[in-house]
Scaffold this motif. Sequence first.
Motif, PDB file in Angstrom:
ATOM      1  N   SER A  57      29.241  22.258  44.953  1.00  0.00           N
ATOM      2  CA  SER A  57      30.487  22.580  44.268  1.00  0.00           C
ATOM      3  C   SER A  57      30.929  24.010  44.533  1.00  0.00           C
ATOM      4  N   SER A  58      30.228  24.682  45.446  1.00  0.00           N
ATOM      5  CA  SER A  58      30.587  26.039  45.888  1.00  0.00           C
ATOM      6  C   SER A  58      30.650  27.044  44.743  1.00  0.00           C
ATOM      7  N   LYS A  59      29.788  26.846  43.757  1.00  0.00           N
ATOM      8  CA  LYS A  59      29.728  27.829  42.697  1.00  0.00           C
ATOM      9  C   LYS A  59      28.376  27.766  42.006  1.00  0.00           C
ATOM     10  N   LEU A  60      28.009  28.842  41.395  1.00  0.00           N
ATOM     11  CA  LEU A  60      26.780  28.904  40.623  1.00  0.00           C
ATOM     12  C   LEU A  60      27.153  29.021  39.158  1.00  0.00           C
ATOM     13  N   THR A  61      26.633  28.130  38.342  1.00  0.00           N
ATOM     14  CA  THR A  61      26.998  28.124  36.926  1.00  0.00           C
ATOM     15  C   THR A  61      26.180  29.153  36.162  1.00  0.00           C
ATOM     16  N   PRO A  62      26.830  30.044  35.436  1.00  0.00           N
ATOM     17  CA  PRO A  62      26.101  31.053  34.659  1.00  0.00           C
ATOM     18  C   PRO A  62      25.481  30.438  33.409  1.00  0.00           C
ATOM     19  N   ASN A  63      24.488  31.110  32.872  1.00  0.00           N
ATOM     20  CA  ASN A  63      23.905  30.676  31.604  1.00  0.00           C
ATOM     21  C   ASN A  63      24.854  31.045  30.472  1.00  0.00           C
ATOM     22  N   SER A 208      32.187  42.148  48.491  1.00  0.00           N
ATOM     23  CA  SER A 208      32.902  43.035  47.583  1.00  0.00           C
ATOM     24  C   SER A 208      31.873  43.884  46.879  1.00  0.00           C
ATOM     25  N   ALA A 209      32.271  44.475  45.773  1.00  0.00           N
ATOM     26  CA  ALA A 209      31.353  45.364  45.077  1.00  0.00           C
ATOM     27  C   ALA A 209      30.246  44.590  44.367  1.00  0.00           C
ATOM     28  N   ARG A 210      30.403  43.296  44.220  1.00  0.00           N
ATOM     29  CA  ARG A 210      29.386  42.511  43.523  1.00  0.00           C
ATOM     30  C   ARG A 210      28.206  42.222  44.427  1.00  0.00           C
ATOM     31  N   ALA A 211      27.083  41.827  43.822  1.00  0.00           N
ATOM     32  CA  ALA A 211      25.889  41.518  44.597  1.00  0.00           C
ATOM     33  C   ALA A 211      26.066  40.153  45.254  1.00  0.00           C
ATOM     34  N   PHE A 212      25.604  40.004  46.510  1.00  0.00           N
ATOM     35  CA  PHE A 212      25.778  38.767  47.240  1.00  0.00           C
ATOM     36  C   PHE A 212      24.457  38.308  47.851  1.00  0.00           C
ATOM     37  N   LEU A 213      24.352  37.006  48.029  1.00  0.00           N
ATOM     38  CA  LEU A 213      23.254  36.420  48.767  1.00  0.00           C
ATOM     39  C   LEU A 213      23.861  35.691  49.953  1.00  0.00           C
ATOM     40  N   PRO A 214      23.333  35.850  51.168  1.00  0.00           N
ATOM     41  CA  PRO A 214      23.912  35.202  52.334  1.00  0.00           C
ATOM     42  C   PRO A 214      23.700  33.702  52.313  1.00  0.00           C
ATOM     43  N   ALA A 221      28.424  34.857  45.719  1.00  0.00           N
ATOM     44  CA  ALA A 221      28.555  35.829  44.639  1.00  0.00           C
ATOM     45  C   ALA A 221      27.733  35.373  43.441  1.00  0.00           C
ATOM     46  N   GLU A 222      26.874  36.231  42.963  1.00  0.00           N
ATOM     47  CA  GLU A 222      26.017  35.876  41.839  1.00  0.00           C
ATOM     48  C   GLU A 222      26.836  35.666  40.566  1.00  0.00           C
TER      49      GLU A 222
END
Length: 581
Positions: A57-63, A208-214, A221-222
């Motif tokens: 789904s091209s996204k990571l769901t936050p807690n 961008s300025a946010r932390a990323f994982l390749p 984007a986390e």
Amino acid sequence: MVKRLRPRTSPHRYDRLGIFQAIVVGFAAIIAIRLFTLQILRHEAYASIAENQHNLSSKLTPNRGDIFVKDRANPDELFPLATSRDEPLVYAVPDTITDPQATATALAPILGISSEELIPKLSKPKDVYEVLKRRLQPTEVAAIEGLQLKGIKFENERWRYYPEKNLASHLIGFVGYQGDDKKGVYGVEAALDEVLAGTAGKLQEESSARAFLPVGAGFFAEAINGANVILTLDHTVQYQACSKLATAVSKHGADGGALAIMEVQTGRLLAVCGQPDFDPNEYNKTENPSAFNNPVVFGAYEPGSVFKAITMATALDLGKVTPQSTYVDTGQVKIGSFTIRNSDEKAYGTQTMVQVLEKSLNTGAIHAAELVGRPSFSKYVKNFGFGEKTGVELSGEVEGNISSLTKSGDIFLATGSFGQGLTVTPIQLLAAFGAIANSGKLLKPYLVDEIRYPDGKVEKNEIQVVRQVIRPDTASTLAAMLVNVVERGHGQRAGVKGYYVAGKTGTAQVRATTGSGYDPHKTIGTFAGFAPVESPRFAMVVRIDVPKDVQFAESSAAPLFGEVMDFLLKYYDIAPTRLTP
């Protein structure tokens, strides 16, 4: 002999050809390496990503953030009213299943789903993720694992969990699905949905300025987790108040009820209860969706005689009456074609304003309102906060309706003076009586004590003064008059031994569901008040909807008020302020 001369070739021509050939070979090599990387080296990684629901789904769901309350007895401990926990789901990788029929047959009795429903899901070519069932029981997981079926896998999924079940269900609300997304529905879950939900992570092409994982050629984007919310409620007060409300509603065979408690000096809400309630863990089993509505903020109704305190506050503040001002009660008032009588249909002759409240005389309320006049009365009603939302952090709050006070005709002023022909909510009544207790100063009631963000930032709520509604001396005078209601009037059963309590009953008629007018067999009982009067700490409003065994508020709402206030004063170790035999 003549030699044939060969044409001369420029060395630059060979240089250009070589460069071109090198570029072609280079591109071919890059493509080959990329294909090798994608198809061979990265195959398992991409296959893994493809099988994961969140990456697909091209996204990571936050807690989602938790919702907590505190308890006076354990001030350093937080009690969760809403949290999240992992629960297993089973999914299929149809692309790897060779025999969908046999797999469906094996799974059907465990999952409680027919094989006919499972087979289409298991037979999709090139499909690598198909959810079969969510929120599995441990026995279901063990049974499926024992089958060792190819292409059947498990993963954990975050679900909302409400440890206290029905306690504060109206207040908290629940998280449900809106389309494919989980959203807060009702209560704090809805009102603070964005704060609690956090920010989802996404596959992005540029950093961008946010932390990323390749991830492949892009970046992931986390997610930013949701914030935790700490409410102003006291865990023990909420439990006791709501339990006592439930008992009272059951005792009287009532349709429902509402109860709310507020600190007079701050506006902090200590308890918010409603009946009937529900279990937010199983909200889908609730037969009547209207049970989701919080009656403290949603239940606008004609309040009846409890509103006489607002009428008297207006007349006192404008100097139109004093506690000892008198009028002659004939038992009825005629306005045009209308005749308005006292609730007991009696006439009491010469009466003071103190007695108007003690005996809850409709004729006396009309007398005070007529001295004030409609424009001034309407202004004070609005200043007390009626006709507008309080802004408390709860979804579904309604404004009530005081538009009748803008209509021409003396009848609307008359009926409004004793709480008929206009509608209010329990939270508005609570704030208004809190203002009387707080030297005439109206505060915004609030439910959120603080919000704690994942980065360590903390937002703390503060006292918000809305306006000065009446003078301090007016508030003090009215408080004394309301004490007489509890000492000698219809509010005696709201009293607490050892303390002076101020308050007012209200027995409201209920509009008929068919035709016009009111249902003669239905009433709503209300008691609003505060204590201890010498130094008010707590304001409270209690409402009992359509009790079947009693008619008046003095027998339904008033006793419950007294019972809860008695607990409250003892729980907070407030010393008695009067000697009693």
